[in-house]
Design a protein around this motif. Sequence first.
Motif, mmCIF file in Angstrom:
data_model
loop_
_atom_site.group_PDB
_atom_site.id
_atom_site.type_symbol
_atom_site.label_atom_id
_atom_site.label_comp_id
_atom_site.label_asym_id
_atom_site.label_seq_id
_atom_site.Cartn_x
_atom_site.Cartn_y
_atom_site.Cartn_z
ATOM 1 N N UNK A 65 17.813 17.609 12.856
ATOM 2 C CA UNK A 65 17.820 18.669 13.616
ATOM 3 C C UNK A 65 16.593 18.590 14.621
ATOM 4 N N UNK A 66 16.687 19.041 15.749
ATOM 5 C CA UNK A 66 15.611 19.146 16.736
ATOM 6 C C UNK A 66 14.544 20.038 16.480
ATOM 7 N N UNK A 67 13.367 19.690 16.605
ATOM 8 C CA UNK A 67 12.037 20.392 16.091
ATOM 9 C C UNK A 67 12.197 21.862 16.378
ATOM 10 N N UNK A 68 12.937 22.189 17.467
ATOM 11 C CA UNK A 68 12.839 23.675 17.999
ATOM 12 C C UNK A 68 13.738 24.400 17.052
ATOM 13 N N UNK A 111 20.557 20.333 23.095
ATOM 14 C CA UNK A 111 19.391 20.210 21.841
ATOM 15 C C UNK A 111 19.323 21.066 20.885
ATOM 16 N N UNK A 112 20.311 22.159 20.648
ATOM 17 C CA UNK A 112 20.260 23.554 20.202
ATOM 18 C C UNK A 112 21.003 23.528 19.039
ATOM 19 N N UNK A 113 21.788 22.462 18.945
ATOM 20 C CA UNK A 113 22.925 22.472 17.918
ATOM 21 C C UNK A 113 22.336 22.026 16.443
ATOM 22 N N UNK A 114 23.106 22.470 15.341
ATOM 23 C CA UNK A 114 22.835 22.060 13.978
ATOM 24 C C UNK A 114 24.104 21.729 13.244
ATOM 25 N N UNK A 115 24.039 21.051 11.937
ATOM 26 C CA UNK A 115 25.274 20.826 11.297
ATOM 27 C C UNK A 115 25.449 21.851 10.366
ATOM 28 N N UNK A 116 26.667 22.049 10.204
ATOM 29 C CA UNK A 116 27.113 23.095 9.147
ATOM 30 C C UNK A 116 28.097 22.534 7.953
ATOM 31 N N UNK A 117 27.810 22.388 6.921
ATOM 32 C CA UNK A 117 28.948 21.794 5.879
ATOM 33 C C UNK A 117 29.925 22.941 5.314
ATOM 34 N N UNK A 118 30.943 23.059 5.609
ATOM 35 C CA UNK A 118 32.115 24.010 5.258
ATOM 36 C C UNK A 118 32.842 23.517 4.031
ATOM 37 N N UNK A 154 5.414 16.723 17.629
ATOM 38 C CA UNK A 154 5.910 18.015 17.659
ATOM 39 C C UNK A 154 6.486 18.243 16.182
ATOM 40 N N UNK A 155 7.040 17.359 15.661
ATOM 41 C CA UNK A 155 7.826 17.857 14.354
ATOM 42 C C UNK A 155 6.675 18.317 13.365
ATOM 43 N N UNK A 156 5.598 17.250 13.310
ATOM 44 C CA UNK A 156 4.480 17.619 12.374
ATOM 45 C C UNK A 156 3.915 19.151 12.662
ATOM 46 N N UNK A 157 3.723 19.431 13.890
ATOM 47 C CA UNK A 157 3.067 20.808 14.163
ATOM 48 C C UNK A 157 3.952 21.885 14.072
ATOM 49 N N UNK A 158 5.339 21.556 14.533
ATOM 50 C CA UNK A 158 6.448 22.823 13.913
ATOM 51 C C UNK A 158 6.477 23.163 12.595
ATOM 52 N N UNK A 159 6.497 22.092 12.013
ATOM 53 C CA UNK A 159 6.726 22.236 10.442
ATOM 54 C C UNK A 159 5.478 22.775 9.953
ATOM 55 N N UNK A 160 4.146 22.468 10.245
ATOM 56 C CA UNK A 160 2.983 23.039 9.777
ATOM 57 C C UNK A 160 2.957 24.347 10.310
ATOM 58 N N UNK A 161 3.296 24.799 11.495
ATOM 59 C CA UNK A 161 3.104 26.233 11.544
ATOM 60 C C UNK A 161 4.216 26.991 10.975
ATOM 61 N N UNK A 162 5.416 26.319 10.535
ATOM 62 C CA UNK A 162 6.394 26.974 9.815
ATOM 63 C C UNK A 162 5.744 27.285 8.228
ATOM 64 N N UNK A 163 5.328 26.232 7.824
ATOM 65 C CA UNK A 163 4.725 26.544 6.481
ATOM 66 C C UNK A 163 3.399 27.603 6.779
ATOM 67 N N UNK A 164 2.837 27.756 7.669
ATOM 68 C CA UNK A 164 1.447 28.798 7.605
ATOM 69 C C UNK A 164 2.223 29.986 7.752
ATOM 70 N N UNK A 165 3.327 29.993 8.637
ATOM 71 C CA UNK A 165 4.093 31.368 8.904
ATOM 72 C C UNK A 165 4.727 31.965 7.420
#
Length: 212
Positions: free
Chosen positions: A134-137, A204-211, A10-21
Amino acid sequence: MKIGVLGSGDVAKVLASGFLKHRHDTMVGTRDSAKLAGWAAENSRGRVGSFSETAAFGEVVVLAVKGTAAADALRAAGAANLAGKLVIDATNPIADAPPHNGVLKFFTDLDDSLMEQLQREFVDTYFVKAFNSVGNNRMVNPQYAAGKPTMFICGNNEAAKKTVGEILDQFGWETADMGKAEAARAIEPLCMLWCIPGFLRNEWTHAFKLLK
């Protein structure tokens, strides 16, 4: 750019689709092209090849396999095909064991990261850790009310990290450069921290933020 993504999960496919985007010429490398049949059908501009073909194709290579398979994937890609290139390392050293109270088990320790191990073996390659916390989504252009999340990166080559920062900007992230490869000892365990709410509360939808 020409991007080669090693992996068929899933990670590979999501990132590859992102690069195509974002209009990058993208090839995905796999040992089993059948695993990418669905992705290829949905991404007509994408290419599929072997690990070695993909590494040779890419000006930038993305390592997006299980941590236990990372070294073998790079060996299959070929050191000569990776020499002098940026490899974005999205892997984590997750052991083949279940989490304990939501905490993953790693096969590394805090004195030596997986990325450092890979860098020692592939000395002519410029590794940069990214996309591991971070999660692939949420990897490609995530949307949060609080603004852009932070992607922590590290690596020994400044030009390579600059390129990763430009990619992260396209992908909707702010970049926090944590220094040399040794910083992967701290960045890789962010995967553990990120996964705990998922295992404990199915979040599974959170992400980190550096303040600052």
